[in-house]
Write an enzyme that holds these catalytic residues in place. Structure first.
Site, PDB file in Angstrom:
ATOM      1  N   ASN A   1       0.481  14.686   4.432  1.00 11.60           N
ATOM      2  CA  ASN A   1       1.308  13.669   3.775  1.00 11.60           C
ATOM      3  C   ASN A   1       1.762  14.187   2.416  1.00 11.60           C
ATOM      4  O   ASN A   1       1.080  15.026   1.838  1.00 11.60           O
ATOM      5  CB  ASN A   1       0.475  12.395   3.545  1.00 11.60           C
ATOM      6  CG  ASN A   1       0.116  11.703   4.843  1.00 11.60           C
ATOM      7  OD1 ASN A   1       0.962  11.527   5.706  1.00 11.60           O
ATOM      8  ND2 ASN A   1      -1.145  11.334   4.978  1.00 11.60           N
TER       9      ASN A   1
ATOM     10  N   ARG B   1      -8.709  10.995  -7.387  1.00  7.71           N
ATOM     11  CA  ARG B   1      -7.812  11.661  -6.424  1.00  7.71           C
ATOM     12  C   ARG B   1      -7.006  10.590  -5.706  1.00  7.71           C
ATOM     13  O   ARG B   1      -7.189  10.324  -4.522  1.00  7.71           O
ATOM     14  CB  ARG B   1      -8.653  12.483  -5.434  1.00  7.71           C
ATOM     15  CG  ARG B   1      -7.932  13.643  -4.834  1.00  7.71           C
ATOM     16  CD  ARG B   1      -8.308  13.844  -3.393  1.00  7.71           C
ATOM     17  NE  ARG B   1      -8.005  12.645  -2.601  1.00  7.71           N
ATOM     18  CZ  ARG B   1      -8.091  12.584  -1.283  1.00  7.71           C
ATOM     19  NH1 ARG B   1      -8.500  13.618  -0.606  1.00  7.71           N
ATOM     20  NH2 ARG B   1      -7.797  11.464  -0.621  1.00  7.71           N
TER      21      ARG B   1
ATOM     22  N   GLU C   1     -13.295   5.093  -2.054  1.00  5.85           N
ATOM     23  CA  GLU C   1     -11.884   5.429  -1.811  1.00  5.85           C
ATOM     24  C   GLU C   1     -11.322   6.340  -2.894  1.00  5.85           C
ATOM     25  O   GLU C   1     -11.477   6.062  -4.088  1.00  5.85           O
ATOM     26  CB  GLU C   1     -11.083   4.115  -1.785  1.00  5.85           C
ATOM     27  CG  GLU C   1      -9.631   4.253  -1.471  1.00  5.85           C
ATOM     28  CD  GLU C   1      -9.360   4.524   0.004  1.00  5.85           C
ATOM     29  OE1 GLU C   1     -10.221   4.217   0.851  1.00  5.85           O
ATOM     30  OE2 GLU C   1      -8.290   5.059   0.309  1.00  5.85           O
ATOM     31  N   ASP C   2     -10.692   7.408  -2.465  1.00  6.51           N
ATOM     32  CA  ASP C   2      -9.943   8.295  -3.363  1.00  6.51           C
ATOM     33  C   ASP C   2     -10.777   8.884  -4.505  1.00  6.51           C
ATOM     34  O   ASP C   2     -10.336   8.937  -5.663  1.00  6.51           O
ATOM     35  CB  ASP C   2      -8.692   7.578  -3.901  1.00  6.51           C
ATOM     36  CG  ASP C   2      -7.604   7.498  -2.832  1.00  6.51           C
ATOM     37  OD1 ASP C   2      -7.846   8.001  -1.722  1.00  6.51           O
ATOM     38  OD2 ASP C   2      -6.523   6.961  -3.101  1.00  6.51           O
TER      39      ASP C   2
ATOM     40  N   TYR D   1       0.864  -1.188   0.000  1.00  4.92           N
ATOM     41  CA  TYR D   1       0.000   0.000   0.000  1.00  4.92           C
ATOM     42  C   TYR D   1       0.901   1.239   0.000  1.00  4.92           C
ATOM     43  O   TYR D   1       1.956   1.212  -0.633  1.00  4.92           O
ATOM     44  CB  TYR D   1      -0.985  -0.083   1.196  1.00  4.92           C
ATOM     45  CG  TYR D   1      -2.196   0.774   0.962  1.00  4.92           C
ATOM     46  CD1 TYR D   1      -3.019   0.564  -0.142  1.00  4.92           C
ATOM     47  CD2 TYR D   1      -2.497   1.823   1.815  1.00  4.92           C
ATOM     48  CE1 TYR D   1      -4.102   1.380  -0.396  1.00  4.92           C
ATOM     49  CE2 TYR D   1      -3.606   2.642   1.563  1.00  4.92           C
ATOM     50  CZ  TYR D   1      -4.387   2.419   0.456  1.00  4.92           C
ATOM     51  OH  TYR D   1      -5.461   3.237   0.209  1.00  4.92           O
TER      52      TYR D   1
ATOM     53  N   LYS E   1      -5.659  -1.887  -0.742  1.00  7.79           N
ATOM     54  CA  LYS E   1      -6.415  -1.630   0.490  1.00  7.79           C
ATOM     55  C   LYS E   1      -7.095  -2.911   0.968  1.00  7.79           C
ATOM     56  O   LYS E   1      -7.103  -3.215   2.161  1.00  7.79           O
ATOM     57  CB  LYS E   1      -7.453  -0.550   0.209  1.00  7.79           C
ATOM     58  CG  LYS E   1      -8.014   0.039   1.459  1.00  7.79           C
ATOM     59  CD  LYS E   1      -7.967   1.542   1.413  1.00  7.79           C
ATOM     60  CE  LYS E   1      -8.295   2.102   2.755  1.00  7.79           C
ATOM     61  NZ  LYS E   1      -8.093   3.522   2.850  1.00  7.79           N
TER      62      LYS E   1
ATOM     63  N   ASP F   1     -13.447   5.968   3.648  1.00 11.97           N
ATOM     64  CA  ASP F   1     -12.310   5.938   4.569  1.00 11.97           C
ATOM     65  C   ASP F   1     -11.546   7.258   4.579  1.00 11.97           C
ATOM     66  O   ASP F   1     -11.044   7.678   5.619  1.00 11.97           O
ATOM     67  CB  ASP F   1     -11.364   4.785   4.215  1.00 11.97           C
ATOM     68  CG  ASP F   1     -10.220   4.718   5.200  1.00 11.97           C
ATOM     69  OD1 ASP F   1     -10.510   4.592   6.404  1.00 11.97           O
ATOM     70  OD2 ASP F   1      -9.058   4.840   4.791  1.00 11.97           O
ATOM     71  N   ASP F   2     -11.471   7.927   3.418  1.00 17.51           N
ATOM     72  CA  ASP F   2     -10.728   9.205   3.380  1.00 17.51           C
ATOM     73  C   ASP F   2     -11.347  10.211   4.347  1.00 17.51           C
ATOM     74  O   ASP F   2     -10.653  11.013   4.950  1.00 17.51           O
ATOM     75  CB  ASP F   2     -10.759   9.807   1.969  1.00 17.51           C
ATOM     76  CG  ASP F   2     -10.193   8.854   0.947  1.00 17.51           C
ATOM     77  OD1 ASP F   2      -9.120   8.308   1.193  1.00 17.51           O
ATOM     78  OD2 ASP F   2     -10.852   8.633  -0.093  1.00 17.51           O
TER      79      ASP F   2
HETATM   80  P1  NAD Z   1      -7.659  20.032   1.154  1.00 13.04           P
HETATM   81  O1  NAD Z   1      -6.968  20.506  -0.069  1.00 13.04           O
HETATM   82  O2  NAD Z   1      -9.113  19.739   1.130  1.00 13.04           O
HETATM   83  O3  NAD Z   1      -7.438  21.115   2.324  1.00 13.04           O
HETATM   84  C1  NAD Z   1      -6.259  21.851   2.523  1.00 13.04           C
HETATM   85  C2  NAD Z   1      -6.594  23.042   3.416  1.00 13.04           C
HETATM   86  O4  NAD Z   1      -5.380  23.667   3.806  1.00 13.04           O
HETATM   87  C3  NAD Z   1      -7.446  24.118   2.736  1.00 13.04           C
HETATM   88  O5  NAD Z   1      -8.438  24.555   3.644  1.00 13.04           O
HETATM   89  C4  NAD Z   1      -6.464  25.255   2.493  1.00 13.04           C
HETATM   90  O6  NAD Z   1      -7.058  26.542   2.555  1.00 13.04           O
HETATM   91  C5  NAD Z   1      -5.533  25.081   3.653  1.00 13.04           C
HETATM   92  N1  NAD Z   1      -4.227  25.707   3.406  1.00 13.04           N
HETATM   93  C6  NAD Z   1      -3.490  25.662   2.275  1.00 13.04           C
HETATM   94  N2  NAD Z   1      -2.387  26.419   2.432  1.00 13.04           N
HETATM   95  C7  NAD Z   1      -2.430  26.921   3.672  1.00 13.04           C
HETATM   96  C8  NAD Z   1      -1.597  27.789   4.407  1.00 13.04           C
HETATM   97  N3  NAD Z   1      -0.467  28.271   3.887  1.00 13.04           N
HETATM   98  N4  NAD Z   1      -1.966  28.111   5.661  1.00 13.04           N
HETATM   99  C9  NAD Z   1      -3.105  27.638   6.193  1.00 13.04           C
HETATM  100  N5  NAD Z   1      -3.941  26.824   5.542  1.00 13.04           N
HETATM  101  C10 NAD Z   1      -3.607  26.466   4.297  1.00 13.04           C
HETATM  102  O7  NAD Z   1      -6.838  18.765   1.631  1.00 13.04           O
HETATM  103  P2  NAD Z   1      -7.333  17.600   2.602  1.00 13.04           P
HETATM  104  O8  NAD Z   1      -7.966  16.504   1.821  1.00 13.04           O
HETATM  105  O9  NAD Z   1      -8.086  18.202   3.725  1.00 13.04           O
HETATM  106  O10 NAD Z   1      -5.938  16.999   3.110  1.00 13.04           O
HETATM  107  C11 NAD Z   1      -5.035  17.819   3.813  1.00 13.04           C
HETATM  108  C12 NAD Z   1      -3.809  17.035   4.218  1.00 13.04           C
HETATM  109  O11 NAD Z   1      -4.176  16.090   5.196  1.00 13.04           O
HETATM  110  C13 NAD Z   1      -3.130  16.262   3.092  1.00 13.04           C
HETATM  111  O12 NAD Z   1      -1.745  16.509   3.100  1.00 13.04           O
HETATM  112  C14 NAD Z   1      -3.367  14.829   3.434  1.00 13.04           C
HETATM  113  O13 NAD Z   1      -2.254  14.025   3.091  1.00 13.04           O
HETATM  114  C15 NAD Z   1      -3.520  14.889   4.925  1.00 13.04           C
HETATM  115  N6  NAD Z   1      -4.299  13.746   5.400  1.00 13.04           N
HETATM  116  C16 NAD Z   1      -3.701  12.895   6.252  1.00 13.04           C
HETATM  117  C17 NAD Z   1      -4.380  11.762   6.675  1.00 13.04           C
HETATM  118  C18 NAD Z   1      -3.709  10.806   7.637  1.00 13.04           C
HETATM  119  O14 NAD Z   1      -2.574  10.955   7.907  1.00 13.04           O
HETATM  120  N7  NAD Z   1      -4.410   9.818   8.150  1.00 13.04           N
HETATM  121  C19 NAD Z   1      -5.652  11.523   6.214  1.00 13.04           C
HETATM  122  C20 NAD Z   1      -6.257  12.444   5.337  1.00 13.04           C
HETATM  123  C21 NAD Z   1      -5.562  13.568   4.946  1.00 13.04           C
END
Ligand code: NAD
Length: 568
Positions: free
Chosen positions: A427, A175, A264-265, A122, A193, A287-288
């Protein structure tokens, strides 16, 4: 060769005597084809582990070298072969080939060392495999449903040989991880997955099915690639897309009425709308959105075991206000509401901060899904000012932007908390809002830390800290197993809260002392079975199960769980 090929055609003759003769021929042919079946069916094949007696009984004597291996010897051989490979992508391909050749051995490899093999089957390796899907394509696993076949989805789906399917992971490839639109290349995700559902929580592989919904791709590189295997057309949107999803859901319901559908995605707008449309109608989850929130909440419950505080006394400030932030904030709010706050009071304890500053009620640029967290407050552009004002117990980074949790931020958090919760969840590692080293150093060793991508242990002032990884894998396989074992009718938000608590309660005091707030990944199978049993208990309690509650739910799950051993 030509004569041998002609033989199976004989039974088709309408001539009576020929038919009689051909029946004999066909019986003969059957005994000859049987060995091929047993050795070419991954769920039956044992390769060199077939005993001499089994080889004789199945008529495959001589089709293997004479030596008979134990599964332990086979495992040793697999490890030797893996060590000979130069890259993780090659190891991924080797493991996928093994999966299509000998399922038992494949899962024995994965379940023998999940912490090592999860990143190979994965994330992160699967990302590269999805990007190169059309170029490295070998054998296929799962079902592809193109929108060009609209109206015939049930017919196509029924081509899958297994008739009792209980768990589907479906993607439309738009995505894929952080890599964007990969079209049918996204198939690596449902395949990988589902391998984790089995390896991490024992979901029987025969009951699972990976599916890719091919609605086209907006990735020009793919469209222009002669090797691209999906529909070469722009993605279908709007009503036609929704109707396609509806037909797919109907086909699944009709062919596999006990099946849970995990999305997913998908691109965020489709993910949110699909979940909204189906969550109260069928057994389904995303799951996301929900798994992510579950694992973050598990981290918070783990943190509270260190700080000794109550969830309802906490305040959180999110860096980012996208789907991850709002999903996590909502689940934390619902968990707070389960502990006595009103949902409005609970949401009031969760604040968002995005690229335009603090999300507050005077802002005019907010989407509907952000508004429940737009509280009364003066506009504010500095994150540090927001920390000083709101005094959050924890900050959660889901911004996709690295380094936003800088020294000033961590020091501000340390001024308002004895044990600040610092979760840089973006990430991959290169986008993490801070590193583990930075969090421990700038908080003088007081941070309660977990990240989206893994970090190595950190030694600071003579103490070694083990950073936890908020990996959804703590939640989704257990959810799958619980749903399967209870034949649940729905997957609810509360089930993710129960899952989060069950994950956190398993961390030992010694692990908490080293900074770890999730169970170690090396023990993930045991942890998942415990979590699955807790979710299943709740499913029975809420009347959401389709089977009678067994006397011992944990034993029932343990008994159902797939074990990578050759049956006698
Ligand atoms: P998204 O694009 O929907 O949201 C990103 C947010 O960050 C937006 O609200 C944007 O305005 C804000 N942003 C961007 N630049 C910024 C800055 N300079 N200052 C403040 N805010 C800022 O993305 P998402 O789907 O919500 O995912 C966000 C992150 O979370 C990704 O990197 C993803 O890998 C991570 N994530 C981690 C896990 C996990 O570890 N289990 C799960 C899901 C998502």
């Amino acid at each position: 060769m030509a004569t041998t090929k002609k033989t199976p055609a004989k039974p088709k003759s309408s001539n009576k005597s020929a038919t009689k003769k051909s029946t004999k021929t066909s019986t003969k042919t059957n005994t000859k084809t049987k060995p091929l079946n047993i050795m070419h069916d991954a769920s039956l094949n044992r390769g060199s582990a077939f005993t001499t007696e089994q080889r004789q009984a199945a008529g495959i004597e001589g089709l293997l070298p004479v030596g008979v291996d134990s599964i332990e010897l086979q495992l040793a051989r697999v490890h030797t072969q893996l060590d000979m490979l130069d890259s993780d992508l090659q190891r991924y391909l080797f493991l996928m080939d093994l999966q299509s050749r000998n399922q038992t051995l494949f899962y024995a490899v994965l379940m023998g060392d999940p912490a090592r093999f999860m990143p190979l089957v994965y994330t992160p390796t699967v990302g590269e495999a999805c990007q190169k899907f059309d170029h490295i394509f070998r054998a296929s696993r799962g079902v592809y449903l193109p929108i060009s076949a609209k109206g015939r989805l049930k017919e196509i789906l029924s081509n899958w040989p297994q008739k009792d399917i209980r768990f589907i992971v479906a993607t439309d490839g738009e995505r894929i991880l952080g890599l964007g639109d990969l079209g049918v290349g996204g198939m690596g995700i449902p395949v990988g997955k589902l391998a984790l559902y089995t390896a991490v929580a024992g979901v029987p592989p025969a009951l699972t099915l990976p599916i890719t919904l091919d609605v086209g791709t907006n990735n020009e590189d793919l469209i222009n690639d002669p090797l691209y295997l999906g529909l070469k057309q722009p993605r279908v949107r709007g009503k036609a897309y929704d109707a396609f999803i509806a037909e797919f859901v109907d086909a699944v319901q009709s062919l596999y009425p006990k099946c849970c559908l995990q999305w997913e995605d998908f691109a965020n707008f489709n993910a949110v709308s699909i979940l909204k449309t189906y969550k109260d109608k069928i057994c389904t989850y995303n799951d996301d959105i929900q798994g992510t929130a579950g694992v973050a909440l598990a981290g918070i419950y783990g943190s509270l075991r260190i700080s000794g505080q109550k969830l309802t006394d906490q305040r959180f400030l999110f860096m980012g206000a996208g789907s991850a932030a709002t999903g996590i904030a909502e689940l934390i709010s619902e968990a707070m509401a389960m502990e006595g706050l009103t949902i409005e009071e609970a949401r009031g304890r969760n604040w968002l901060f995005d690229v335009n500053g603090l999300v507050e009620s005077t802002r005019k640029d907010l989407a509907d899904f952000q508004k429940p967290f737009a509280h009364k407050h003066a506009p504010m552009k500095s994150f540090i000012d927001a920390i000083n004002d709101i005094k959050p117990n924890g900050i959660i980074g889901v911004s996709t932007v690295p380094k936003l949790f800088n020294q000033g931020v961590i020091e501000a958090m340390s001024r308002v908390n004895a044990r600040p919760i610092i979760f840089p969840y973006s990430n991959p590692t290169s986008r993490s809002e801070c590193t583990a080293q930075e969090a421990y150093q700038w908080s003088d060793g007081n941070a309660i830390f977990a990240s989206g991508s893994p970090f190595d242990p950190v030694t600071y002032k003579g103490k070694t800290f083990v950073p936890g990884q908020g990996n959804n894998v703590y939640i989704f396989p257990a959810m799958g197993m619980a749903v399967l074992a209870t034949e649940a009718t729905r997957v609810t938000q509360q089930m993710f809260i129960i899952a989060a608590k069950a994950v956190a309660e398993q961390v030992t005091e010694a692990e908490l002392d080293s900074g770890l707030i999730y169970p170690p990944q090396s023990q993930i199978l045991t942890a998942s079975l415990h979590t699955a049993a807790k979710i299943a208990d709740y499913i029975f309690e809420q009347g959401l199960a389709r089977i009678k509650k067994p006397k011992d739910v944990a034993a029932h799950i343990g008994q159902m769980a797939y074990k990578p051993v050759y049956d006698n």
